[in-house]
Design a protein around this motif. Structure first.
Motif, PDB file in Angstrom:
ATOM      1  N   ALA A 291       0.877  -1.116  -0.077  1.00 15.93           N
ATOM      2  CA  ALA A 291      -0.086   0.148   0.080  1.00 15.93           C
ATOM      3  C   ALA A 291       0.884   1.276  -0.053  1.00 15.93           C
ATOM      4  O   ALA A 291       2.072   1.138   0.405  1.00 15.93           O
ATOM      5  N   LYS A 292       0.263   2.356  -0.449  1.00 16.41           N
ATOM      6  CA  LYS A 292       1.093   3.609  -0.475  1.00 16.41           C
ATOM      7  C   LYS A 292       0.214   4.629   0.313  1.00 16.41           C
ATOM      8  O   LYS A 292      -1.087   4.763   0.091  1.00 16.41           O
ATOM      9  N   VAL A 293       0.869   5.721   0.811  1.00 15.58           N
ATOM     10  CA  VAL A 293       0.062   6.547   1.556  1.00 15.58           C
ATOM     11  C   VAL A 293       0.747   7.997   1.061  1.00 15.58           C
ATOM     12  O   VAL A 293       1.748   7.962   1.592  1.00 15.58           O
ATOM     13  N   ASN A 294       0.129   8.861   0.782  1.00 22.88           N
ATOM     14  CA  ASN A 294       0.566  10.156   0.138  1.00 22.88           C
ATOM     15  C   ASN A 294      -0.106  11.264   0.850  1.00 22.88           C
ATOM     16  O   ASN A 294      -1.648  11.161   0.844  1.00 22.88           O
ATOM     17  N   ALA A 295       0.450  12.194   1.307  1.00 27.26           N
ATOM     18  CA  ALA A 295      -0.191  13.408   1.898  1.00 27.26           C
ATOM     19  C   ALA A 295       0.409  14.578   1.538  1.00 27.26           C
ATOM     20  O   ALA A 295       1.746  14.549   1.839  1.00 27.26           O
ATOM     21  N   TRP A 296      -0.316  15.743   1.076  1.00 23.99           N
ATOM     22  CA  TRP A 296       0.523  16.897   0.857  1.00 23.99           C
ATOM     23  C   TRP A 296      -0.609  18.207   0.937  1.00 23.99           C
ATOM     24  O   TRP A 296      -1.823  17.850   1.157  1.00 23.99           O
ATOM     25  N   ARG A 297       0.036  19.345   0.901  1.00 23.00           N
ATOM     26  CA  ARG A 297      -0.802  20.475   1.095  1.00 23.00           C
ATOM     27  C   ARG A 297      -0.904  21.207  -0.057  1.00 23.00           C
ATOM     28  O   ARG A 297       0.350  21.444  -0.798  1.00 23.00           O
ATOM     29  N   GLU A 298      -2.022  21.528  -0.618  1.00 25.88           N
ATOM     30  CA  GLU A 298      -2.203  22.287  -1.899  1.00 25.88           C
ATOM     31  C   GLU A 298      -2.978  23.505  -1.621  1.00 25.88           C
ATOM     32  O   GLU A 298      -3.860  23.684  -0.985  1.00 25.88           O
ATOM     33  N   ASP A 304      -6.362  26.672   1.508  1.00 16.88           N
ATOM     34  CA  ASP A 304      -5.415  25.580   1.482  1.00 16.88           C
ATOM     35  C   ASP A 304      -6.154  24.194   1.626  1.00 16.88           C
ATOM     36  O   ASP A 304      -7.142  24.208   2.562  1.00 16.88           O
ATOM     37  N   LEU A 305      -5.617  23.100   0.974  1.00 13.59           N
ATOM     38  CA  LEU A 305      -6.039  22.021   1.406  1.00 13.59           C
ATOM     39  C   LEU A 305      -5.235  21.050   1.803  1.00 13.59           C
ATOM     40  O   LEU A 305      -3.929  20.977   1.367  1.00 13.59           O
ATOM     41  N   VAL A 306      -5.538  19.910   2.562  1.00 11.24           N
ATOM     42  CA  VAL A 306      -4.440  18.734   3.012  1.00 11.24           C
ATOM     43  C   VAL A 306      -5.148  17.599   2.145  1.00 11.24           C
ATOM     44  O   VAL A 306      -6.399  17.226   2.590  1.00 11.24           O
ATOM     45  N   ILE A 307      -4.460  17.093   1.337  1.00 15.34           N
ATOM     46  CA  ILE A 307      -5.024  16.078   0.445  1.00 15.34           C
ATOM     47  C   ILE A 307      -4.255  14.720   0.894  1.00 15.34           C
ATOM     48  O   ILE A 307      -2.941  14.537   0.960  1.00 15.34           O
ATOM     49  N   VAL A 308      -4.843  13.706   1.249  1.00 13.98           N
ATOM     50  CA  VAL A 308      -4.544  12.463   1.631  1.00 13.98           C
ATOM     51  C   VAL A 308      -4.984  11.422   0.787  1.00 13.98           C
ATOM     52  O   VAL A 308      -6.223  11.091   0.403  1.00 13.98           O
ATOM     53  N   GLU A 309      -4.008  10.629   0.053  1.00 11.43           N
ATOM     54  CA  GLU A 309      -4.531   9.430  -0.736  1.00 11.43           C
ATOM     55  C   GLU A 309      -3.684   7.982  -0.220  1.00 11.43           C
ATOM     56  O   GLU A 309      -2.667   8.152   0.283  1.00 11.43           O
ATOM     57  N   ILE A 310      -4.691   7.174  -0.111  1.00 12.50           N
ATOM     58  CA  ILE A 310      -4.273   5.724   0.224  1.00 12.50           C
ATOM     59  C   ILE A 310      -4.558   4.889  -0.964  1.00 12.50           C
ATOM     60  O   ILE A 310      -5.495   4.748  -1.415  1.00 12.50           O
ATOM     61  N   THR A 311      -3.407   4.200  -1.484  1.00 14.70           N
ATOM     62  CA  THR A 311      -3.506   3.114  -2.497  1.00 14.70           C
ATOM     63  C   THR A 311      -3.203   1.828  -2.176  1.00 14.70           C
ATOM     64  O   THR A 311      -1.974   1.727  -1.480  1.00 14.70           O
TER      65      THR A 311
END
Length: 360
Positions: A291-298, A304-311
């Motif tokens: 699995a992969k977890v990516n989190a970034w601020r956009e 502003d948003l904090v975006i979190v993706e779990i794949t």
């Protein structure tokens, strides 16, 4: 600007033709059909212009909500649309933007040749065009306030449901875990007290048993407190907290976090629990090997948003059903006006994404 010119020319020609023909033939009822067709043309070109502005100028104009009686006959709905104020605002934009597009078209051509025109003049004209589009293609102030009120009401309701579910979980964990341990400690100490004089050896064993139960109760309370708000999240931030979740996962998890500056605590805790629950579901149900977890601020114009993706690379098929775990995570995100989406085709992969605003 170059792309919008042919669209504007076509819209202007169709609108003028349909309006003129419709008004001139109203007496034989053909005109009503042409005017109803005019509404379809106006709505279609309005939507096309919104998409064009979104893709070329990165300006997102919300689609206005138009109240239509779905129980009425189709002809009645079209007539109501014909007299709706929003339709006339669409027509106003399409007519007013035509001379603006004509001006922009030679200006854009000149801007390709003369760099100063392209650098300094075109952005100003584009800003004026965006102002006109926002005023006529988007919802008016009353509609915007209504939509925001409805969104806040829905978010508040989902937030209350999420808080109630969390309260029940904490109550259940206390009842089934630490409370039972503490009851056992009290009973063991009571038995030891009653045997203090008659059987000192048994007292020693009872006290040792009570001591072990007390340590287990402390550990369970510590785990419960960590489930409410983990200490590592407050002390070291989201990067360290997500890395600790990945380290506990039974399958390999690659974590990549780029969030600077640090978001509010409510955003961090929401992101943490979404990732934690998602990794738990992946380990239990997905059949994934990694699995992969990516989190970034956009940065966005609206904030502003904090975006979190779990794949994960599992077999897919995950859905957000009412009362399910994913729906509960979506409700948690909604408490701060966040949005969670799940894309999980059969055969995988599964992508869970949460867009969490830093201000709400």
């Amino acid at each position: 600007m170059l792309a919008g010119f042919p669209i504007s020319v076509l819209a202007f020609v169709l609108i003028v033709t349909l309006f003129s023909a419709g008004v001139s033939t109203l007496i034989v009822w053909l005109g009503l059909a042409l005017l109803l067709l005019l509404t379809k043309v106006a709505y279609g070109f309005a939507g096309l212009n919104r998409r064009l502005l979104r893709r070329t100028l990165k300006v997102d104009i919300p689609t206005p909500q138009i109240e239509l009686d779905l129980t009425a006959p189709p002809w009645r709905r079209y007539v109501n649309r014909l007299v709706d104020a929003q339709m006339w605002r669409y027509l106003a934009y399409l007519l007013l933007s035509f001379p603006l597009h004509v001006f922009e078209f030679p200006l854009a051509i000149v801007g390709v040749v003369l760099l100063p025109v392209g650098v300094f003049v075109l952005p100003v004209v584009a800003a004026l065009h965006v102002m006109l589009a926002k005023a006529l293609l988007g919802p008016n102030t009353t509609e915007q306030l209504t939509q925001k009120a409805e969104h806040l009401q829905a978010s508040r309701a989902r937030g209350v449901d999420a808080a109630e579910a969390e309260r029940r979980r904490i109550e259940r964990d206390l009842h089934d875990g630490a409370q039972q341990r503490l009851v056992a400690v009290a009973m063991g100490l009571g038995r030891a007290k009653s045997k203090m004089e008659s059987d000192p050896d048994a007292v020693r064993d009872l006290i040792a048993e009570a001591h072990a139960d007390a340590k287990l109760a402390v550990a369970e309370l510590r785990d419960l407190a960590r489930g409410i708000y983990p200490a590592v999240l407050g002390d070291r931030g989201l990067d360290a907290a997500l890395s600790s979740l990945a380290a506990k996962s039974p399958i390999p998890v690659d974590v990549h976090v780029v969030i600077d500056p640090r978001p509010p605590a409510a955003v961090e805790s929401t992101a943490y629990f979404i990732v934690g629950e998602s990794l738990t579901n992946i380990a239990k149900h997905s059949g994934a090997t990694e699995a992969k977890v990516n989190a970034w601020r956009e940065e966005r114009p609206s904030g502003d948003l904090v975006i979190v993706e779990i794949t994960d690379d599992g077999h897919g098929g995950a859905t957000m059903r009412a009362g399910g775990g994913l729906a509960g995570l979506a409700d948690r995100a909604a408490t701060i006006d966040g949005v969670m989406t799940v894309v999980s085709p059969v055969g995988g992969p599964t992508v869970i994404r949460a867009d969490l605003p830093c201000t709400w």
